[in-house]
Scaffold this motif. Structure first.
Motif, PDB file in Angstrom:
ATOM      1  N   GLN A  45      28.062  30.037   6.943  1.00  0.00           N
ATOM      2  CA  GLN A  45      28.234  28.843   7.764  1.00  0.00           C
ATOM      3  C   GLN A  45      29.663  28.757   8.302  1.00  0.00           C
ATOM      4  O   GLN A  45      30.608  29.265   7.691  1.00  0.00           O
ATOM      5  N   VAL A  46      29.806  28.106   9.457  1.00  0.00           N
ATOM      6  CA  VAL A  46      31.125  27.927  10.082  1.00  0.00           C
ATOM      7  C   VAL A  46      32.086  27.208   9.152  1.00  0.00           C
ATOM      8  O   VAL A  46      33.215  27.641   8.927  1.00  0.00           O
ATOM      9  N   GLY A  47      31.659  26.054   8.634  1.00  0.00           N
ATOM     10  CA  GLY A  47      32.517  25.232   7.798  1.00  0.00           C
ATOM     11  C   GLY A  47      31.893  23.874   7.575  1.00  0.00           C
ATOM     12  O   GLY A  47      30.680  23.741   7.444  1.00  0.00           O
ATOM     13  N   HIS A  48      32.729  22.846   7.562  1.00  0.00           N
ATOM     14  CA  HIS A  48      32.267  21.481   7.298  1.00  0.00           C
ATOM     15  C   HIS A  48      33.052  20.498   8.161  1.00  0.00           C
ATOM     16  O   HIS A  48      33.392  19.395   7.733  1.00  0.00           O
ATOM     17  N   GLU A  49      33.328  20.908   9.400  1.00  0.00           N
ATOM     18  CA  GLU A  49      34.254  20.160  10.256  1.00  0.00           C
ATOM     19  C   GLU A  49      33.655  18.917  10.889  1.00  0.00           C
ATOM     20  O   GLU A  49      34.377  18.088  11.431  1.00  0.00           O
ATOM     21  N   SER A  50      32.320  18.763  10.836  1.00  0.00           N
ATOM     22  CA  SER A  50      31.702  17.677  11.588  1.00  0.00           C
ATOM     23  C   SER A  50      30.414  17.211  10.925  1.00  0.00           C
ATOM     24  O   SER A  50      29.857  17.886  10.045  1.00  0.00           O
ATOM     25  N   ASP A  51      29.938  16.052  11.362  1.00  0.00           N
ATOM     26  CA  ASP A  51      28.650  15.542  10.882  1.00  0.00           C
ATOM     27  C   ASP A  51      27.527  16.501  11.256  1.00  0.00           C
ATOM     28  O   ASP A  51      26.569  16.678  10.500  1.00  0.00           O
ATOM     29  N   TRP A  52      27.630  17.107  12.446  1.00  0.00           N
ATOM     30  CA  TRP A  52      26.614  18.075  12.879  1.00  0.00           C
ATOM     31  C   TRP A  52      26.532  19.229  11.891  1.00  0.00           C
ATOM     32  O   TRP A  52      25.452  19.649  11.492  1.00  0.00           O
ATOM     33  N   ARG A  53      27.695  19.747  11.478  1.00  0.00           N
ATOM     34  CA  ARG A  53      27.723  20.888  10.570  1.00  0.00           C
ATOM     35  C   ARG A  53      27.116  20.521   9.232  1.00  0.00           C
ATOM     36  O   ARG A  53      26.381  21.312   8.618  1.00  0.00           O
ATOM     37  N   THR A  54      27.399  19.308   8.763  1.00  0.00           N
ATOM     38  CA  THR A  54      26.825  18.847   7.502  1.00  0.00           C
ATOM     39  C   THR A  54      25.308  18.797   7.593  1.00  0.00           C
ATOM     40  O   THR A  54      24.602  19.228   6.668  1.00  0.00           O
ATOM     41  N   ALA A  55      24.785  18.295   8.714  1.00  0.00           N
ATOM     42  CA  ALA A  55      23.337  18.228   8.899  1.00  0.00           C
ATOM     43  C   ALA A  55      22.718  19.619   8.924  1.00  0.00           C
ATOM     44  O   ALA A  55      21.637  19.854   8.357  1.00  0.00           O
ATOM     45  N   SER A  56      23.398  20.555   9.571  1.00  0.00           N
ATOM     46  CA  SER A  56      22.911  21.937   9.626  1.00  0.00           C
ATOM     47  C   SER A  56      22.843  22.549   8.231  1.00  0.00           C
ATOM     48  O   SER A  56      21.848  23.192   7.865  1.00  0.00           O
ATOM     49  N   THR A  57      23.891  22.344   7.450  1.00  0.00           N
ATOM     50  CA  THR A  57      23.931  22.894   6.091  1.00  0.00           C
ATOM     51  C   THR A  57      22.860  22.274   5.211  1.00  0.00           C
ATOM     52  O   THR A  57      22.149  22.982   4.473  1.00  0.00           O
ATOM     53  N   GLU A  58      22.723  20.957   5.271  1.00  0.00           N
ATOM     54  CA  GLU A  58      21.729  20.287   4.441  1.00  0.00           C
ATOM     55  C   GLU A  58      20.312  20.713   4.813  1.00  0.00           C
ATOM     56  O   GLU A  58      19.442  20.844   3.942  1.00  0.00           O
TER      57      GLU A  58
END
Length: 357
Positions: A55-68
């Protein structure tokens, strides 16, 4: 590949779980790896399917949703063992994570590439190891050694933003556009596509883009860039384009501090991309004028790609996510992008309540 992994699981478990404690790059496991094989991801021989996700990282709410989304789909209940690496927006860390997945003998690798180039060598390593790679979200421009890409058309998002702004300005009687752009991370395909799409419309319409700077897809970055803009371009701008929701939140904080009004009743039109629930709520409340969706829920589609591969089928090379465009007012109900008519959804409480992320 599955049997190879199962032999390594116990020896790696403690190491990987320790890596999960770090807030930056590292690899962690999700689930015990002891699934019965009855889930949607189990192979024909009943073995657990192992997936490495860089994964790219945890820089945004979008990224958190993608990871979850990935953690939910690639779970023991669904017949998967997920190894997860958060690269913290560091390309070198991401490449090393993928090499780690190769060494660990995973069955599939999922990658959301931080940048769009520099991939041919590592994808060749995956190919030589016999591990299919599935790319999500951002694109890879210098290699085609992956099975499928699942994501969004970023240039279309930028074009849609421009076409909506054109129609909205006309409906409002605004004859001059002086825009400031807060870009995403440098080199990311989302940044490149959204920048190109919006600029294409701006150039065609004769708009002025006063400045375009990198906010790194973060709230802090958006605030920092907007604070600078408010000083350098005070009284000169009437549009702010933020290339993700979190940058928009930071930009609003900066404009609040500078006494700049924005949104439906303000002097500045503000637009974001991603359309996470908090951003859609800002649109509902009139704090933001519009937001253009980038769907983070790629994992269920990737699950389908893996099922096809397990069945010996060939999945599509490019798979586009379904997305929508949202606005605070009903002045523009549709736009035309690349010859296709697209609806603009006015945000109501019902629309907000239906958001999945």
């Amino acid at each position: 590949m599955k049997k190879k992994w199962l032999a390594l699981t116990l020896s790696l478990a403690m190491t990987l779980s320790l890596a999960a404690c770090g807030s930056t790059g590292g690899t962690s496991t999700s689930g015990s790896g002891s699934g019965s094989g009855s889930g949607s991801g189990s192979g024909s021989d009943g073995d657990v399917i192992t997936v490495g996700f860089a994964q790219v990282g945890h820089e945004s709410d979008w990224r958190t949703a993608s990871t979850e989304s990935a953690k939910k789909v690639f779970s023991p209940e669904n017949g998967y063992e997920l190894l997860f690496s958060d690269a913290d927006n560091d390309s070198a860390v991401q490449l090393e994570a993928i090499r780690g997945f190769i060494q660990q003998g995973v069955d599939y690798i999922i990658v959301d590439p931080i940048v769009s180039t520099g991939w041919d060598s590592i994808l060749t390593e995956c190919e030589d190891a016999g591990i299919p790679v599935i790319v999500i979200d951002r694109t890879i421009d210098d290699s085609d050694k992956y099975v499928s890409w699942v994501g969004s058309d970023f240039k279309t998002e930028g074009l849609a933003c421009g076409e909506w702004l054109k129609a909205y300005a006309a409906a409002k009687g605004i004859t001059e556009i002086n825009a400031l752009v807060i870009e995403g991370s440098t080199g990311a395909s989302a940044t490149i596509g959204r920048t190109e799409g919006f600029k294409e419309v701006a150039d065609r319409e004769g708009w002025t883009i006063l400045d375009s700077q990198n906010g790194d897809f973060t709230e802090a970055g958006g605030q920092e860039v907007m604070e600078s803009y408010c000083q350098s371009y005070a009284g000169q701008f009437n549009v702010v384009i933020c290339q993700n929701d979190n940058e928009a939140y930071g930009a609003m904080t900066a404009m609040d501090a500078a006494g700049v009004s924005y949104g439906v009743d303000g002097d500045v039109i503000i637009v974001s991309f991603d359309s996470n629930e908090p951003a859609v709520e800002h649109v509902l409340n009139g704090n933001m004028n519009a937001t253009f969706e980038c769907n983070p829920m790629a994992a269920p589609t990737v699950d389908e790609v893996i099922k096809q591969l397990e069945a010996g089928e060939t999945p599509e090379k490019e798979i586009y996510m379904e997305e929508s465009w949202f606005a605070a007012e009903d002045l523009v109900t549709e736009i035309t992008v690349n010859g296709e008519t697209m609806p603009i959804t006015q945000v109501t409480q019902e629309v907000l309540d239906a958001r999945p992320y």
